[in-house]
Design an enzyme around this catalytic site. Structure first.
Site, PDB file in Angstrom:
ATOM      1  N   ASP A 164      -7.150  -1.086  14.939  1.00 13.36           N
ATOM      2  CA  ASP A 164      -5.848  -0.449  15.142  1.00 13.36           C
ATOM      3  C   ASP A 164      -5.791   0.312  16.462  1.00 13.36           C
ATOM      4  O   ASP A 164      -4.771   0.299  17.157  1.00 13.36           O
ATOM      5  CB  ASP A 164      -5.559   0.528  13.996  1.00 13.36           C
ATOM      6  N   ALA A 165      -6.889   0.969  16.794  1.00 14.37           N
ATOM      7  CA  ALA A 165      -6.890   1.796  18.003  1.00 14.37           C
ATOM      8  C   ALA A 165      -6.648   0.944  19.243  1.00 14.37           C
ATOM      9  O   ALA A 165      -5.977   1.362  20.188  1.00 14.37           O
ATOM     10  CB  ALA A 165      -8.217   2.531  18.125  1.00 14.37           C
ATOM     11  N   GLU A 166      -7.175  -0.284  19.219  1.00 16.89           N
ATOM     12  CA  GLU A 166      -7.005  -1.185  20.352  1.00 16.89           C
ATOM     13  C   GLU A 166      -5.537  -1.618  20.446  1.00 16.89           C
ATOM     14  O   GLU A 166      -4.964  -1.695  21.531  1.00 16.89           O
ATOM     15  CB  GLU A 166      -7.927  -2.402  20.173  1.00 16.89           C
ATOM     16  N   ASP A 206      -3.017   0.119  19.394  1.00 17.01           N
ATOM     17  CA  ASP A 206      -2.273   1.286  19.874  1.00 17.01           C
ATOM     18  C   ASP A 206      -2.412   1.444  21.393  1.00 17.01           C
ATOM     19  O   ASP A 206      -1.473   1.831  22.080  1.00 17.01           O
ATOM     20  CB  ASP A 206      -2.762   2.559  19.171  1.00 17.01           C
ATOM     21  N   SER A 261      25.372 -18.268  -3.274  1.00 17.77           N
ATOM     22  CA  SER A 261      24.657 -17.717  -4.411  1.00 17.77           C
ATOM     23  C   SER A 261      23.965 -18.892  -5.103  1.00 17.77           C
ATOM     24  O   SER A 261      24.006 -20.021  -4.612  1.00 17.77           O
ATOM     25  CB  SER A 261      25.691 -17.012  -5.266  1.00 17.77           C
ATOM     26  N   ILE A 262      23.345 -18.663  -6.209  1.00 12.15           N
ATOM     27  CA  ILE A 262      22.561 -19.712  -6.842  1.00 12.15           C
ATOM     28  C   ILE A 262      22.829 -19.655  -8.346  1.00 12.15           C
ATOM     29  O   ILE A 262      22.999 -18.572  -8.903  1.00 12.15           O
ATOM     30  CB  ILE A 262      21.074 -19.480  -6.463  1.00 12.15           C
ATOM     31  N   GLU A 265       9.477 -21.915  -6.306  1.00 19.71           N
ATOM     32  CA  GLU A 265       9.032 -20.692  -5.634  1.00 19.71           C
ATOM     33  C   GLU A 265       9.461 -19.469  -6.432  1.00 19.71           C
ATOM     34  O   GLU A 265      10.126 -19.591  -7.461  1.00 19.71           O
ATOM     35  CB  GLU A 265       9.566 -20.646  -4.193  1.00 19.71           C
ATOM     36  N   LYS A 306      11.429 -15.969  -7.325  1.00 18.72           N
ATOM     37  CA  LYS A 306      12.725 -15.353  -7.047  1.00 18.72           C
ATOM     38  C   LYS A 306      12.459 -13.869  -6.800  1.00 18.72           C
ATOM     39  O   LYS A 306      12.244 -13.097  -7.737  1.00 18.72           O
ATOM     40  CB  LYS A 306      13.699 -15.552  -8.206  1.00 18.72           C
ATOM     41  N   ASP A 324      12.915 -10.061  -5.991  1.00 18.95           N
ATOM     42  CA  ASP A 324      13.964  -9.144  -6.412  1.00 18.95           C
ATOM     43  C   ASP A 324      14.210  -8.120  -5.313  1.00 18.95           C
ATOM     44  O   ASP A 324      13.721  -6.996  -5.361  1.00 18.95           O
ATOM     45  CB  ASP A 324      13.549  -8.465  -7.721  1.00 18.95           C
ATOM     46  N   GLU A 329      14.376 -12.829   1.798  1.00 27.47           N
ATOM     47  CA  GLU A 329      14.588 -11.625   0.991  1.00 27.47           C
ATOM     48  C   GLU A 329      13.823 -10.446   1.583  1.00 27.47           C
ATOM     49  O   GLU A 329      12.634 -10.568   1.871  1.00 27.47           O
ATOM     50  CB  GLU A 329      14.075 -11.924  -0.432  1.00 27.47           C
ATOM     51  N   TYR A 379      10.216 -12.105   2.872  1.00 29.00           N
ATOM     52  CA  TYR A 379       9.776 -13.492   2.688  1.00 29.00           C
ATOM     53  C   TYR A 379      10.923 -14.424   3.062  1.00 29.00           C
ATOM     54  O   TYR A 379      12.063 -14.207   2.629  1.00 29.00           O
ATOM     55  CB  TYR A 379       9.385 -13.775   1.232  1.00 29.00           C
ATOM     56  N   LYS A 382      14.029 -25.876  -6.390  1.00 28.37           N
ATOM     57  CA  LYS A 382      14.898 -26.546  -5.418  1.00 28.37           C
ATOM     58  C   LYS A 382      14.492 -28.013  -5.339  1.00 28.37           C
ATOM     59  O   LYS A 382      13.289 -28.304  -5.270  1.00 28.37           O
ATOM     60  CB  LYS A 382      14.742 -25.893  -4.037  1.00 28.37           C
ATOM     61  N   LYS A 393      15.266 -17.419 -14.950  1.00 30.59           N
ATOM     62  CA  LYS A 393      14.943 -15.998 -15.090  1.00 30.59           C
ATOM     63  C   LYS A 393      13.756 -15.724 -16.007  1.00 30.59           C
ATOM     64  O   LYS A 393      13.382 -16.556 -16.832  1.00 30.59           O
ATOM     65  CB  LYS A 393      16.164 -15.274 -15.675  1.00 30.59           C
ATOM     66  N   CYS A 409      -1.205  24.719 -24.553  1.00 28.48           N
ATOM     67  CA  CYS A 409      -1.557  23.316 -24.763  1.00 28.48           C
ATOM     68  C   CYS A 409      -1.282  22.959 -26.222  1.00 28.48           C
ATOM     69  O   CYS A 409      -1.764  23.647 -27.124  1.00 28.48           O
ATOM     70  CB  CYS A 409      -3.039  23.102 -24.433  1.00 28.48           C
ATOM     71  N   CYS A 429      -5.025  22.247 -27.944  1.00 32.15           N
ATOM     72  CA  CYS A 429      -6.073  23.250 -28.169  1.00 32.15           C
ATOM     73  C   CYS A 429      -5.555  24.677 -28.127  1.00 32.15           C
ATOM     74  O   CYS A 429      -6.293  25.618 -28.401  1.00 32.15           O
ATOM     75  CB  CYS A 429      -7.213  23.064 -27.171  1.00 32.15           C
ATOM     76  N   CYS A 448      -3.344  22.159 -19.055  1.00 35.21           N
ATOM     77  CA  CYS A 448      -4.051  22.915 -20.074  1.00 35.21           C
ATOM     78  C   CYS A 448      -5.284  23.506 -19.405  1.00 35.21           C
ATOM     79  O   CYS A 448      -5.997  22.820 -18.682  1.00 35.21           O
ATOM     80  CB  CYS A 448      -4.456  21.979 -21.214  1.00 35.21           C
ATOM     81  N   CYS A 499     -10.962  21.482 -24.636  1.00 35.88           N
ATOM     82  CA  CYS A 499      -9.747  20.904 -25.208  1.00 35.88           C
ATOM     83  C   CYS A 499     -10.070  19.502 -25.732  1.00 35.88           C
ATOM     84  O   CYS A 499     -10.467  18.622 -24.968  1.00 35.88           O
ATOM     85  CB  CYS A 499      -8.648  20.825 -24.153  1.00 35.88           C
TER      86      CYS A 499
END
Ligand code: IVH
Length: 702
Positions: A58-60, A62, A107-108, A144, A146, A148, A203, A253, A320, A344, A438, A441, A456, A462
Site C-alpha cells: 500500500d505504501a508504494e 500511496d 426490469s426483469i 448468475e 441477483k 440486492d 449493481e 458487479y 438468462k 427469488k 444483573c 446473579c 454485569c 456470574c
C-alpha cells in the site's frame, strides 16, 4: 485502511481545467510521466480492488499516487477525468441532474415460486416461445446471482468513464458520476482496446461486513443505524456530498450492457461477462453456464445452500438465455425481456409482533436486550428471538412491546430488529428500562463512561458469564467439544459441578450420567469428546479462552507470530503490536488478560489437565509453509477431512481458502458431489486435485 487510502488522498478539484487556461504548458517529460503514473496506478487499483491480488504494498501505491498529485498540482492542464486522483471530487451538488438513458434500463420478470418449480416454469415458457419440441436439445442458460443493491449504468467513451446514472424510472435516471468515482472497484479507464461507446450495466451494493462495521461504528457513537446494506448503498449513491459517500464502502458487479457503438458484442451472455472482466470490470465468479431446467434447478439449489455464506445479500438468482441470437428471437414484452427471469429466495426481512423484551447476559457480562417475537420465517429459517443491540438503539428505533417490528436475518449475522412498522399503539406501553442489577446473579449492572453497553459486574461469579464462557470454549470453532451444548452447560453450572474451564476436564462418566436425562452412552460420548479436544491448534486454544478483542482471525495471527503459548503469554504490549493487524486496543486487551493471575491459573490448570495446544504452526519455529501465496477452493465432500479441517491444514501451510473459483485460484480441491466450482475450474483451466493431492501439496516430498 488500504482501501480507504486508495479512495482518498485527493484534494477537492472543481471541474476539469480547460485546455487554454493560461497555465504554463508542461514539458514533454511531465506529460509522459503523468501518463505513466496514471497507467501504473490504474493497473494497481485493478489488481487491488477487482482481482484482490495486489502486486505492491500500500505504501508504494500511496507514493506513486502522491507523485501524480504533485505533478498535476504543478500542471493542472495535465488533469484528465480518468486520473486516479479524481476518484474524489469535492463539489457538493445542489441536486442530481436527470439523465435520459440511451437504451432504457429494463426490469426483469420475477418468479416468486421459490421452489424448483420457478426454474422449470421459466424454461417451459422459453421453449414454448421459441417453438421447441420435446425432442429438441435443452436450452443453454447463463445463471448468475441477483445482487440486492441498485442498478447502475456506467458510460465509457473511448474507454474512459464519462457518466454514471441510476436506473430511475428506466427511461430517465440521475447523474451520480462523482459518487460512483469513489468506488475503487469501478475502473475510471478500461483495460485494452475499448470501443468508442460502451455502457456497462450492473449493481452497486454494500458488503455485509462493511455494513456491519458501519453500523457498529454508528452504534458506538450513539448514532442512527442503517436498516440494510441495500438501502444504505442506495442512499449513499444519491448523496450530494461525495465526501460522505466515501465513508460508505460500496462495491460493484457488472452483468449487462446499455448502448454500444463500434464493438462486436460477444455471441453469448457468458462471453460478454468474460469480455467485461477483461476490460477490468468486476464480474462475480458465482455464475455458470447450464443446460436446460435441470441445470437451472441445480444452480438455484447450490446457491441457496451458500446464500448465508456469501459476503453480500442476494435476493435470488437470475437466469438468462445464453445465446444472444436466441435472446433477440425471444425479444421483450413491454418492459421486460422474455429471455431472463429473476428466481427469488425467501425474503431476509419480515414483519412480526414483538411479544416481550428480555435481557441476555453475555460472556463478557454485556447485557443485551433481546426481542421475543411471534415466530416468523425469515431468510430461510424460523426466527423467534432477535437482538435489539442496546438500550439507546432501541429507544432511537422507538420499539415497544406489542409493536409490529421488522426483523432481518441475513447470513451468519444474528437476527435483529431493524425498526418498527409505523402505526398506532392500542394502549400505553411504558418505555423499556435497563435493570439496575444483573438479572442472573444480581450484581450491579454498570455502564462504562461514554459507552453504550451495560455490563454485569459479577465477572466469573456470574453464572451467566460462566455459562457463556464454557459454551464459547466448547464451540465448534474453538475446542470443538461435541455434545457440550447449552442444556448441558446449564445443568453443569446450575448444579455447581463445573465452575471454570478446567473443571470440564474433571468430568467423569459417573458424574455426567448422574445428571437428569443423561444416558451412560451419552456421558461416555462427552468424556470421549473432551479427551479428543485436548490437542487443539494454538490458534483454536487462544480463541477458546474468550479474550476480549481476540476473534478467530486474530487468534490465528497471534499463533502464527508467536508460535508458542509461552511466548504469547509473556509478550509485552510492544511485542504484541508487532503482530500484523494487531492495534493498541487488541494488544492492551491481550496483555491485560494474561497479566491477571486468575487467567494464568486457568491456562495452567488446562495444561495440567492434559490440554496441549499444537505449537507447530507458528512462524517462530520455521515450519515450512509450502502453500504461501496460494489460494485454494474446496468443493464437495472429501473422504477423510471435514471442510474446517482441510481449511485449517491449508492455512497452517500458509495458503488461503476462498469460496469461489477464479483465474487467480491456484488449485481446486474436489471431493464427492462437487458442484459448479468444479465445472468452473475446468472451464478456467485451474488444476483440480483430490484429498490425496492436497496432502501432497501440504507435505511435498522432494
Ligand atoms: S439483468 C434486462 N442481472 O434486478 C435485464 N439484473 O428487476 C436487466 N439485478 O434492476 C437486469 N442482479 O438492479 C440483471 N445478475 C443480474 C442482477 C440484476 C441484480 C437487479 C437489477 C435490476 C433488477 C431486475
Amino acid at each position: 485502511m488500504a482501501a480507504e487510502s486508495r479512495a482518498m488522498g485527493a484534494e477537492p478539484v472543481r471541474g476539469w481545467p480547460g485546455r487554454d487556461n493560461g497555465a504554463m504548458s508542461p514539458n514533454a517529460d511531465a506529460v509522459r510521466r503523468a501518463a505513466e503514473l496514471r497507467d501504473q496506478l490504474n493497473h494497481h487499483a485493478h489488481r487491488y480492488y477487482v482481482l484482490d491480488a495486489p502486486e505492491i504494498p500500500d505504501a508504494e501505491y500511496d507514493r506513486l499516487f502522491q507523485q501524480l498529485q504533485a505533478l498535476e498540482a504543478a500542471h493542472p492542464e495535465l488533469l484528465t477525468p480518468d486520473s486516479p486522483t479524481q476518484r474524489v471530487i469535492g463539489a457538493v451538488l445542489d441536486g442530481l441532474t436527470p439523465v435520459r438513458h440511451a437504451v432504457p434500463m429494463l426490469s426483469i420478470t420475477t418468479e416468486t415460486d421459490t421452489t424448483e418449480g420457478g426454474a422449470i416454469a421459466f424454461d417451459a415458457r422459453v421453449r414454448r416461445e421459441l417453438g421447441l419440441n420435446e425432442s429438441d436439445p435443452p436450452v443453454e442458460y447463463a445463471a448468475e446471482l441477483k445482487f440486492d443493491g441498485l442498478a447502475m449504468n456506467l458510460r465509457y467513451e473511448q474507454g474512459v468513464l464519462v457518466q454514471a446514472a441510476t436506473r430511475g424510472d428506466g427511461e430517465t435516471g440521475e447523474d451520480v458520476t462523482q459518487n460512483v468515482r469513489t468506488i475503487g472497484q469501478i475502473p475510471l479507464k478500461l483495460i485494452g482496446e475499448a470501443p468508442p461507446v460502451l455502457e456497462v450495466r450492473g449493481e452497486v451494493y454494500m458488503r455485509r461486513d462493511d455494513f456491519e462495521r458501519l453500523n457498529e461504528r454508528q452504534r458506538e457513537r450513539g448514532e442512527k443505524t442503517f436498516v440494510n446494506p441495500r438501502n444504505t448503498a442506495a442512499g449513499a449513491i444519491r448523496q450530494l456530498d461525495p465526501a460522505l459517500v466515501r465513508q460508505r464502502p460500496l462495491c460493484f458487479y457488472a452483468y449487462g450492457l446499455g448502448e454500444v457503438q463500434g464493438w462486436d458484442v460477444p455471441a453469448t451472455h457468458s462471453g460478454l461477462l468474460n469480455a467485461l472482466a477483461a476490460f477490468g470490470l468486476p464480474v462475480n465468479d458465482d455464475c455458470a453456464v447450464v443446460q436446460g431446467p435441470a441445470g437451472l434447478v441445480q444452480f438455484h439449489q447450490a446457491i441457496a445452500a451458500r446464500r448465508d455464506a456469501l459476503p453480500f445479500d442476494i435476493d435470488g438468482v437470475v437466469y438468462k438465455v445464453n445465446s444472444r441470437e436466441l435472446q433477440q428471437a425471444l425479444g421483450f414484452k413491454t418492459r421486460e425481456p422474455r429471455w431472463a427471469v429473476a428466481h427469488k429466495y425467501p425474503a431476509q426481512e419480515q414483519v412480526t409482533t414483538l411479544l416481550a423484551i428480555d435481557i441476555q447476559v453475555g460472556r463478557t457480562g454485556k447485557l443485551t436486550p433481546v426481542a421475543r417475537l411471534d415466530p416468523v420465517f425469515v431468510g430461510g429459517t424460523t426466527v423467534s428471538n432477535a437482538t435489539l443491540h442496546n438500550l439507546f438503539e432501541m429507544r432511537r428505533k422507538g420499539v415497544r412491546v406489542g409493536d409490529r417490528v421488522i426483523v432481518r436475518r441475513a447470513g451468519d449475522v444474528i437476527p435483529e430488529v431493524v425498526g418498527r412498522v409505523p402505526g398506532e399503539r392500542s394502549s400505553y406501553v411504558p418505555n423499556f428500562r435497563m435493570p439496575r442489577n444483573c438479572p442472573v446473579c444480581g450484581s450491579a449492572a454498570e455502564r462504562e463512561r461514554g459507552g453504550m453497553d451495560y455490563r454485569c459486574t459479577g465477572g466469573v461469579f456470574c453464572p451467566a458469564q460462566r455459562k457463556q464462557a464454557l459454551l464459547h470454549f466448547a464451540g465448534r470453532r474453538a475446542m470443538d467439544i461435541e455434545g457440550l451444548g447449552d442444556k448441558l452447560v446449564d445443568q453443569l453450572v446450575d448444579a455447581g459441578i463445573v465452575q471454570s474451564l478446567p473443571g470440564l476436564y474433571k468430568l467423569g462418566v459417573a458424574k455426567l450420567a448422574a445428571l437428569d436425562r443423561m444416558a451412560e452412552k451419552s456421558a461416555q460420548n462427552i468424556v470421549d469428546a473432551l479427551e479428543k479436544s485436548k490437542t487443539p491448534t494454538l490458534a483454536r486454544f487462544l480463541f477458546s479462552l474468550g479474550i476480549r478483542q481476540v476473534g478467530e482471525t486474530t487468534a490465528k495471527d497471534l499463533a502464527r507470530h508467536f508460535g508458542t503459548l509461552e511466548a504469547l503469554m509473556n509478550a509485552s504490549v510492544e511485542q504484541l503490536l508487532e503482530v500484523p493487524d494487531v492495534g493498541p486496543i487488541v494488544a492492551a486487551s491481550i496483555h491485560t488478560f494474561f497479566a491477571q493471575p486468575h487467567n494464568r491459573e486457568v491456562v495452567e490448570q488446562l495444561l495440567a489437565a492434559g490440554v496441549t495446544p499444537k505449537e507447530s504452526a507458528g512462524e517462530a519455529n520455521d515450519q515450512p509453509r509450502p502453500l504461501l501465496g496460494k489460494t485454494l477452493v474446496l468443493t464437495g465432500t472429501l473422504p477423510t477431512l471435514s471442510r474446517d479441517e482441510a481449511k485449517e491444514l491449508i492455512e497452517a501451510a500458509g495458503g488461503k481458502v476462498s469460496g469461489s473459483v477464479s483465474k487467480r485460484t491456484s488449485y481446486v480441491i474436489s471431493g464427492e458431489e462437487a458442484g459448479s466450482k468444479l465445472d468452473k475450474a475446468r472451464e478456467l483451466g485451474v488444476p483440480v486435485l483430490d484429498e490425496a493431492g492436497l496432502r501432497l501439496l501440504l507435505a511435498p516430498q522432494d
